[in-house]
Design an enzyme around this catalytic site. Structure first.
Site, PDB file in Angstrom:
ATOM      1  N   ASP A   1       0.957  -1.296   0.130  1.00 46.96           N
ATOM      2  CA  ASP A   1      -0.062  -0.018   0.056  1.00 46.96           C
ATOM      3  C   ASP A   1       0.860   1.301  -0.061  1.00 46.96           C
ATOM      4  O   ASP A   1       1.997   1.492   0.510  1.00 46.96           O
ATOM      5  CB  ASP A   1      -1.085  -0.088   1.156  1.00 46.96           C
ATOM      6  CG  ASP A   1      -2.070   0.823   0.939  1.00 46.96           C
ATOM      7  OD1 ASP A   1      -2.459   1.519  -0.126  1.00 46.96           O
ATOM      8  OD2 ASP A   1      -2.866   0.926   1.942  1.00 46.96           O
ATOM      9  N   GLY A   2       0.244   2.313  -0.605  1.00 45.44           N
ATOM     10  CA  GLY A   2       0.855   3.822  -0.615  1.00 45.44           C
ATOM     11  C   GLY A   2       1.498   4.152  -1.900  1.00 45.44           C
ATOM     12  O   GLY A   2       2.261   5.274  -1.839  1.00 45.44           O
TER      13      GLY A   2
ATOM     14  N   ASN B   1     -10.466  -3.631  -6.350  1.00 47.06           N
ATOM     15  CA  ASN B   1      -9.462  -2.574  -7.133  1.00 47.06           C
ATOM     16  C   ASN B   1     -10.176  -2.250  -8.622  1.00 47.06           C
ATOM     17  O   ASN B   1      -9.862  -1.695  -9.130  1.00 47.06           O
ATOM     18  CB  ASN B   1      -8.235  -3.021  -7.284  1.00 47.06           C
ATOM     19  CG  ASN B   1      -7.197  -2.749  -6.053  1.00 47.06           C
ATOM     20  OD1 ASN B   1      -6.277  -3.659  -5.859  1.00 47.06           O
ATOM     21  ND2 ASN B   1      -7.560  -1.890  -5.159  1.00 47.06           N
ATOM     22  N   TRP B   2     -10.986  -3.046  -9.048  1.00 46.78           N
ATOM     23  CA  TRP B   2     -11.702  -2.905 -10.562  1.00 46.78           C
ATOM     24  C   TRP B   2     -12.664  -1.495 -10.288  1.00 46.78           C
ATOM     25  O   TRP B   2     -12.905  -1.109 -11.309  1.00 46.78           O
ATOM     26  CB  TRP B   2     -12.792  -3.942 -10.809  1.00 46.78           C
ATOM     27  CG  TRP B   2     -12.094  -5.353 -11.198  1.00 46.78           C
ATOM     28  CD1 TRP B   2     -12.418  -6.582 -10.339  1.00 46.78           C
ATOM     29  CD2 TRP B   2     -11.286  -5.588 -12.307  1.00 46.78           C
ATOM     30  NE1 TRP B   2     -11.448  -7.454 -11.014  1.00 46.78           N
ATOM     31  CE2 TRP B   2     -10.962  -7.079 -12.131  1.00 46.78           C
ATOM     32  CE3 TRP B   2     -10.955  -5.001 -13.316  1.00 46.78           C
ATOM     33  CZ2 TRP B   2     -10.230  -7.573 -13.171  1.00 46.78           C
ATOM     34  CZ3 TRP B   2     -10.162  -5.691 -14.222  1.00 46.78           C
ATOM     35  CH2 TRP B   2      -9.896  -7.044 -14.182  1.00 46.78           C
TER      36      TRP B   2
ATOM     37  N   SER C   1      -7.885  -5.786   4.542  1.00 48.07           N
ATOM     38  CA  SER C   1      -8.468  -5.622   3.264  1.00 48.07           C
ATOM     39  C   SER C   1      -8.782  -6.723   2.415  1.00 48.07           C
ATOM     40  O   SER C   1      -8.263  -6.942   1.361  1.00 48.07           O
ATOM     41  CB  SER C   1      -7.567  -4.579   2.375  1.00 48.07           C
ATOM     42  OG  SER C   1      -7.694  -3.317   3.041  1.00 48.07           O
TER      43      SER C   1
HETATM   44  C1  FPP Z   1      -2.020  -0.095  -3.390  1.00 47.04           C
HETATM   45  O1  FPP Z   1      -1.575   1.445  -3.334  1.00 47.04           O
HETATM   46  C2  FPP Z   1      -1.597  -0.780  -4.251  1.00 47.04           C
HETATM   47  C3  FPP Z   1      -2.206  -1.239  -5.186  1.00 47.04           C
HETATM   48  C4  FPP Z   1      -3.696  -1.348  -5.301  1.00 47.04           C
HETATM   49  C5  FPP Z   1      -1.650  -1.955  -6.532  1.00 47.04           C
HETATM   50  C6  FPP Z   1      -0.239  -2.642  -6.102  1.00 47.04           C
HETATM   51  C7  FPP Z   1       0.223  -2.495  -7.265  1.00 47.04           C
HETATM   52  C8  FPP Z   1       1.677  -2.767  -7.665  1.00 47.04           C
HETATM   53  C9  FPP Z   1       2.850  -2.611  -6.674  1.00 47.04           C
HETATM   54  C10 FPP Z   1       2.182  -2.862  -8.977  1.00 47.04           C
HETATM   55  C11 FPP Z   1       1.677  -3.745  -9.836  1.00 47.04           C
HETATM   56  C12 FPP Z   1       2.202  -4.884  -9.436  1.00 47.04           C
HETATM   57  C13 FPP Z   1       2.789  -5.834 -10.234  1.00 47.04           C
HETATM   58  C14 FPP Z   1       3.178  -7.314  -9.548  1.00 47.04           C
HETATM   59  C15 FPP Z   1       3.023  -5.516 -11.700  1.00 47.04           C
HETATM   60  P1  FPP Z   1      -2.372   2.472  -3.657  1.00 47.04           P
HETATM   61  O2  FPP Z   1      -2.728   2.892  -4.837  1.00 47.04           O
HETATM   62  O3  FPP Z   1      -3.746   2.112  -2.868  1.00 47.04           O
HETATM   63  O4  FPP Z   1      -1.859   3.663  -2.678  1.00 47.04           O
HETATM   64  P2  FPP Z   1      -2.582   4.848  -1.965  1.00 47.04           P
HETATM   65  O5  FPP Z   1      -3.235   4.048  -0.740  1.00 47.04           O
HETATM   66  O6  FPP Z   1      -1.279   5.705  -1.266  1.00 47.04           O
HETATM   67  O7  FPP Z   1      -3.506   5.734  -2.696  1.00 47.04           O
END
Ligand code: FPP
Length: 232
Positions: free
Chosen positions: A2-3, A50-51, A178
């Site tokens: 996350d992050g 996430n969709w 989650s």
């Molecule tokens: C959460 O951060 C992260 C995700 C929903 C996706 C994780 C994906 C990756 C690390 C990249 C893709 C992975 C591969 C293996 C190709 P967030 O977007 O929710 O961050 P935030 O909470 O700071 O908004």
């Protein structure tokens, strides 16, 4: 993991830049974990929920996933990494599915270290899918309802031979699960680290493992039962 979004926002960059950096951290962490003696690493890369993100972000994440799989296959083979997935992968774009199949197939004989990506994953959906498969097995007489136990039911989860996680780490300071491996993590140790995923390092992982090693896992027993000699 996350992050990513906050990492990008702090730098005035679009969210996808955070995900791009997040993929680099996936790479470094895969090998950091193995160097530190971990036998299996599961990364929550895309949840069923996430969709609901903006279509542009979902499309970019799928593109990154396909790019990552194309690029990593050689490294997995060279470094003997078994690659597996959990989740409803049959609902992912066809191009991603094709690379997933190839990567799983070409690394299936490696045994020392396994990387599992949770993709289109949600724990409640996994339980519903397992319940459906279990009910079908009862209906055909393969399983007996009277013999139901976690040991029999859990054979219908996505990766029945996958051991329960010992340690679950969430980055970015959020203290939620989650919908991640809920029944499997029944006795796991949890760590919620403030570091944003793109900044997560081998040192962070080593620190979490060191903290894990200081904890006492009792599995419902007492300290005295675990260390009878030491407690006298
Ligand atoms: C959460 O951060 C992260 C995700 C929903 C996706 C994780 C994906 C990756 C690390 C990249 C893709 C992975 C591969 C293996 C190709 P967030 O977007 O929710 O961050 P935030 O909470 O700071 O908004």
């Amino acid at each position: 993991m996350d992050g990513n979004g906050r990492w990008a926002k702090q730098r005035g960059l679009p969210r996808i830049e955070g995900h791009r950096r997040g993929v680099e951290t996936v790479r470094t962490t895969t090998f950091a974990a193995r160097d530190l003696g971990v036998r299996m690493l599961t990364l929550y890369a895309f949840s069923i929920e996430n969709w609901k993100r903006p279509q542009e972000e979902v499309g970019a994440l799928m593109g990154l996933l396909e790019y990552y799989l194309k690029k990593e296959l050689k490294t997995f083979i060279r470094d003997r990494v078994r690659f597996r997935t959990i989740g409803r992968t049959d609902e992912l774009p066809a191009g991603v599915q094709k690379h997933l199949r190839t990567t799983v197939e070409e690394t299936r004989h490696f045994t020392d270290y396994t990387l599992v990506l949770a993709l289109n994953y949600g724990s409640r959906t996994e339980i519903v899918d397992a319940a459906r498969a279990y009910a079908a097995a009862v209906a055909t007489g393969k399983e007996k309802l009277n013999d139901s136990s976690w040991a029999t039911f859990s054979r219908y989860l996505y990766c029945p031979d996958m051991p329960d996680p010992d340690l679950v780490i969430r980055t970015s300071g959020e203290t939620r699960l989650s919908n991640f491996l809920l029944p499997q993590a029944a006795y796991a140790e949890f760590m919620f680290l403030p570091v944003l995923w793109p900044d997560f390092t081998k040192e962070d992982l080593a620190g979490a493992i060191a903290e894990y090693n200081r904890r006492e896992r009792r599995f419902g027993l007492t300290s005295e039962q675990l260390k009878p000699a030491a407690s006298k």
